[in-house]
Design a protein around this motif. Structure first.
Motif, PDB file in Angstrom:
ATOM      1  N   ILE A 248       0.830  -1.198   0.000  1.00  0.00           N
ATOM      2  CA  ILE A 248       0.000   0.000   0.000  1.00  0.00           C
ATOM      3  C   ILE A 248       0.865   1.249   0.000  1.00  0.00           C
ATOM      4  O   ILE A 248       0.605   2.217  -0.723  1.00  0.00           O
ATOM      5  CB  ILE A 248      -0.939  -0.003   1.228  1.00  0.00           C
ATOM      6  CG1 ILE A 248      -1.967  -1.139   1.108  1.00  0.00           C
ATOM      7  CG2 ILE A 248      -1.643   1.343   1.389  1.00  0.00           C
ATOM      8  CD1 ILE A 248      -2.799  -1.340   2.340  1.00  0.00           C
ATOM      9  N   GLU A 249       1.938   1.225   0.809  1.00  0.00           N
ATOM     10  CA  GLU A 249       2.833   2.388   0.881  1.00  0.00           C
ATOM     11  C   GLU A 249       3.513   2.648  -0.460  1.00  0.00           C
ATOM     12  O   GLU A 249       3.633   3.804  -0.901  1.00  0.00           O
ATOM     13  CB  GLU A 249       3.891   2.166   1.962  1.00  0.00           C
ATOM     14  CG  GLU A 249       3.359   2.135   3.388  1.00  0.00           C
ATOM     15  CD  GLU A 249       2.822   0.773   3.791  1.00  0.00           C
ATOM     16  OE1 GLU A 249       2.320   0.651   4.913  1.00  0.00           O
ATOM     17  OE2 GLU A 249       2.893  -0.161   2.968  1.00  0.00           O
ATOM     18  N   GLN A 250       3.947   1.582  -1.125  1.00  0.00           N
ATOM     19  CA  GLN A 250       4.610   1.741  -2.416  1.00  0.00           C
ATOM     20  C   GLN A 250       3.662   2.304  -3.466  1.00  0.00           C
ATOM     21  O   GLN A 250       4.050   3.138  -4.286  1.00  0.00           O
ATOM     22  CB  GLN A 250       5.176   0.399  -2.877  1.00  0.00           C
ATOM     23  CG  GLN A 250       6.410  -0.037  -2.112  1.00  0.00           C
ATOM     24  CD  GLN A 250       6.841  -1.442  -2.473  1.00  0.00           C
ATOM     25  OE1 GLN A 250       6.019  -2.321  -2.733  1.00  0.00           O
ATOM     26  NE2 GLN A 250       8.153  -1.678  -2.485  1.00  0.00           N
ATOM     27  N   LEU A 251       2.398   1.849  -3.444  1.00  0.00           N
ATOM     28  CA  LEU A 251       1.426   2.354  -4.419  1.00  0.00           C
ATOM     29  C   LEU A 251       1.140   3.840  -4.186  1.00  0.00           C
ATOM     30  O   LEU A 251       0.958   4.600  -5.148  1.00  0.00           O
ATOM     31  CB  LEU A 251       0.131   1.545  -4.333  1.00  0.00           C
ATOM     32  CG  LEU A 251       0.206   0.121  -4.883  1.00  0.00           C
ATOM     33  CD1 LEU A 251      -1.082  -0.629  -4.593  1.00  0.00           C
ATOM     34  CD2 LEU A 251       0.479   0.141  -6.385  1.00  0.00           C
ATOM     35  N   LEU A 252       1.094   4.237  -2.925  1.00  0.00           N
ATOM     36  CA  LEU A 252       0.859   5.648  -2.623  1.00  0.00           C
ATOM     37  C   LEU A 252       2.022   6.500  -3.111  1.00  0.00           C
ATOM     38  O   LEU A 252       1.833   7.557  -3.720  1.00  0.00           O
ATOM     39  CB  LEU A 252       0.652   5.831  -1.116  1.00  0.00           C
ATOM     40  CG  LEU A 252       0.327   7.248  -0.643  1.00  0.00           C
ATOM     41  CD1 LEU A 252      -0.951   7.742  -1.305  1.00  0.00           C
ATOM     42  CD2 LEU A 252       0.180   7.280   0.865  1.00  0.00           C
ATOM     43  N   VAL A 253       3.250   6.035  -2.866  1.00  0.00           N
ATOM     44  CA  VAL A 253       4.426   6.760  -3.336  1.00  0.00           C
ATOM     45  C   VAL A 253       4.473   6.763  -4.860  1.00  0.00           C
ATOM     46  O   VAL A 253       4.822   7.774  -5.477  1.00  0.00           O
ATOM     47  CB  VAL A 253       5.710   6.130  -2.757  1.00  0.00           C
ATOM     48  CG1 VAL A 253       6.957   6.750  -3.393  1.00  0.00           C
ATOM     49  CG2 VAL A 253       5.760   6.331  -1.246  1.00  0.00           C
ATOM     50  N   LEU A 254       4.101   5.647  -5.482  1.00  0.00           N
ATOM     51  CA  LEU A 254       4.103   5.566  -6.939  1.00  0.00           C
ATOM     52  C   LEU A 254       3.166   6.608  -7.545  1.00  0.00           C
ATOM     53  O   LEU A 254       3.501   7.258  -8.543  1.00  0.00           O
ATOM     54  CB  LEU A 254       3.683   4.163  -7.382  1.00  0.00           C
ATOM     55  CG  LEU A 254       3.575   3.930  -8.891  1.00  0.00           C
ATOM     56  CD1 LEU A 254       4.925   4.151  -9.575  1.00  0.00           C
ATOM     57  CD2 LEU A 254       3.055   2.527  -9.177  1.00  0.00           C
ATOM     58  N   ALA A 255       1.993   6.773  -6.929  1.00  0.00           N
ATOM     59  CA  ALA A 255       1.051   7.779  -7.420  1.00  0.00           C
ATOM     60  C   ALA A 255       1.668   9.177  -7.354  1.00  0.00           C
ATOM     61  O   ALA A 255       1.520   9.987  -8.281  1.00  0.00           O
ATOM     62  CB  ALA A 255      -0.241   7.726  -6.598  1.00  0.00           C
TER      63      ALA A 255
ATOM     64  N   MET B 295      13.080  11.215  -3.956  1.00  0.00           N
ATOM     65  CA  MET B 295      11.742  11.466  -3.428  1.00  0.00           C
ATOM     66  C   MET B 295      11.112  10.174  -2.910  1.00  0.00           C
ATOM     67  O   MET B 295      10.460  10.157  -1.861  1.00  0.00           O
ATOM     68  CB  MET B 295      10.849  12.077  -4.517  1.00  0.00           C
ATOM     69  CG  MET B 295       9.445  12.430  -4.048  1.00  0.00           C
ATOM     70  SD  MET B 295       9.435  13.671  -2.727  1.00  0.00           S
ATOM     71  CE  MET B 295       9.990  15.117  -3.652  1.00  0.00           C
ATOM     72  N   ALA B 296      11.323   9.063  -3.643  1.00  0.00           N
ATOM     73  CA  ALA B 296      10.771   7.776  -3.207  1.00  0.00           C
ATOM     74  C   ALA B 296      11.339   7.379  -1.852  1.00  0.00           C
ATOM     75  O   ALA B 296      10.617   6.898  -0.969  1.00  0.00           O
ATOM     76  CB  ALA B 296      11.077   6.708  -4.252  1.00  0.00           C
ATOM     77  N   ILE B 297      12.631   7.572  -1.668  1.00  0.00           N
ATOM     78  CA  ILE B 297      13.269   7.215  -0.401  1.00  0.00           C
ATOM     79  C   ILE B 297      12.710   8.055   0.744  1.00  0.00           C
ATOM     80  O   ILE B 297      12.368   7.546   1.800  1.00  0.00           O
ATOM     81  CB  ILE B 297      14.793   7.378  -0.507  1.00  0.00           C
ATOM     82  CG1 ILE B 297      15.361   6.350  -1.498  1.00  0.00           C
ATOM     83  CG2 ILE B 297      15.463   7.241   0.849  1.00  0.00           C
ATOM     84  CD1 ILE B 297      16.819   6.565  -1.820  1.00  0.00           C
ATOM     85  N   ARG B 298      12.579   9.368   0.515  1.00  0.00           N
ATOM     86  CA  ARG B 298      12.061  10.250   1.569  1.00  0.00           C
ATOM     87  C   ARG B 298      10.627   9.880   1.948  1.00  0.00           C
ATOM     88  O   ARG B 298      10.275   9.822   3.128  1.00  0.00           O
ATOM     89  CB  ARG B 298      12.136  11.712   1.121  1.00  0.00           C
ATOM     90  CG  ARG B 298      13.527  12.306   1.147  1.00  0.00           C
ATOM     91  CD  ARG B 298      13.485  13.821   1.113  1.00  0.00           C
ATOM     92  NE  ARG B 298      12.873  14.324  -0.104  1.00  0.00           N
ATOM     93  CZ  ARG B 298      13.541  14.570  -1.236  1.00  0.00           C
ATOM     94  NH1 ARG B 298      14.851  14.319  -1.285  1.00  0.00           N
ATOM     95  NH2 ARG B 298      12.936  15.028  -2.290  1.00  0.00           N
TER      96      ARG B 298
END
Length: 282
Positions: free
Chosen positions: A224-231, A257-260
């Protein structure tokens, strides 16, 4: 109530549940209160004095705990059955390095046990109570799974919406008007993989080759976290494209940005350490 602390009502008795290393631990103190509300700890200590209980705990620890101390366990087991033998949950954990039981203080205090052990304790207290406990616990987990699926679907939908914005920006800024459809598809695929590398440290092809047994694509198996960051990355990349930034520069910015964002969304240090880093940032 925090996500780490929950409660279910079993035959009128509130029973607390907390997360320990991503596993559910049920409060034995609350279970004992259903039988002896005045002195629940006495019931737990009597249960621990039982030789069958100690054998159960020892086998469970040997299956799940590499740091379990079998020498101390044998010494404790030899004393089981003696009139002078007493054992508290804290003593059991301290002497054997056990992880199946845990004693807590404070608002959510009490003796907690992994579900495998908690259900056995509930059966020792009352078979009827155990059956209701399992039923209510399963209902809680089913509700959790439904909420997680809803959140996952919501973020997947959000990702798809942002993907449309992303591809529109590619079409308007990166794809010349006279190229073929196959060339356009190649450009779209490159941009999608730019995001994949920034977030997952892998292209779609690399992921498929590494996971031949899994169905779908890399994003279908995202958290879920990865999908939110992907968006968020898709929206940012669309803006970077409009600004005319080259792909190499965009990749560095998106990876950072993905890491942060993943650090903000995840509390697990291990998860954070597994996030991809662009070679130029080392």
């Amino acid at each position: 109530m925090s996500k780490k602390n929950q409660s279910i009502l079993v035959q009128g008795t509130p029973v607390k549940i907390r997360k320990v290393n991503e596993h559910d631990y049920i409060c034995l103190t609350d279970i004992a209160k259903s039988k002896n509300p005045e002195r629940p700890d006495d019931l737990i200590r009597n249960w621990l004095r039982n030789r069958n209980t100690l054998e159960l705990l020892g086998i469970w620890e040997q299956l799940h705990n590499a740091n379990f101390n079998p020498v101390e366990f044998d010494g404790i087991k030899k004393q089981a059955g003696l009139n002078s033998f007493t054992l508290t949950p804290k003593q059991w954990c301290a002497q054997t390095h056990a992880i199946g039981l845990e004693s807590k203080t404070g608002r959510y205090g009490g003796t907690y046990a992994h579900t495998d052990i908690a259900f056995e304790f509930a059966s020792w207290v009352s078979v009827e109570f155990k059956l209701y406990l399992i039923k209510d616990f399963q209902r809680l987990k089913a509700d959790e799974n439904d909420r997680l699926k809803l959140t996952w679907d919501l973020n997947r939908t959000l990702s798809k919406i942002n993907y449309r914005i992303h591809t529109d920006a590619i079409k308007a800024n990166l794809i010349p008007p006279e190229i073929s459809s196959s060339q356009a598809s190649f450009t779209y695929a490159n941009e999608a993989d730019l995001l994949n590398v920034a977030l997952f440290s892998s292209t779609a092809k690399e992921w498929r080759e590494a996971n031949p047994e899994l169905k779908g694509n890399i994003r279908d198996h995202a958290t879920i976290e990865q999908l939110l960051v992907l968006a968020n990355l898709e929206s940012l990349n669309a803006e970077f494209i409009h600004m005319g930034l080259p792909s190499s520069e965009r990749l560095i910015k998106l990876n950072a940005m993905a890491i942060r964002q993943m650090k903000s969304l995840t509390a697990s240090t291990q998860t954070i350490q597994q996030l991809p880093h662009h070679p130029s940032e080392k």
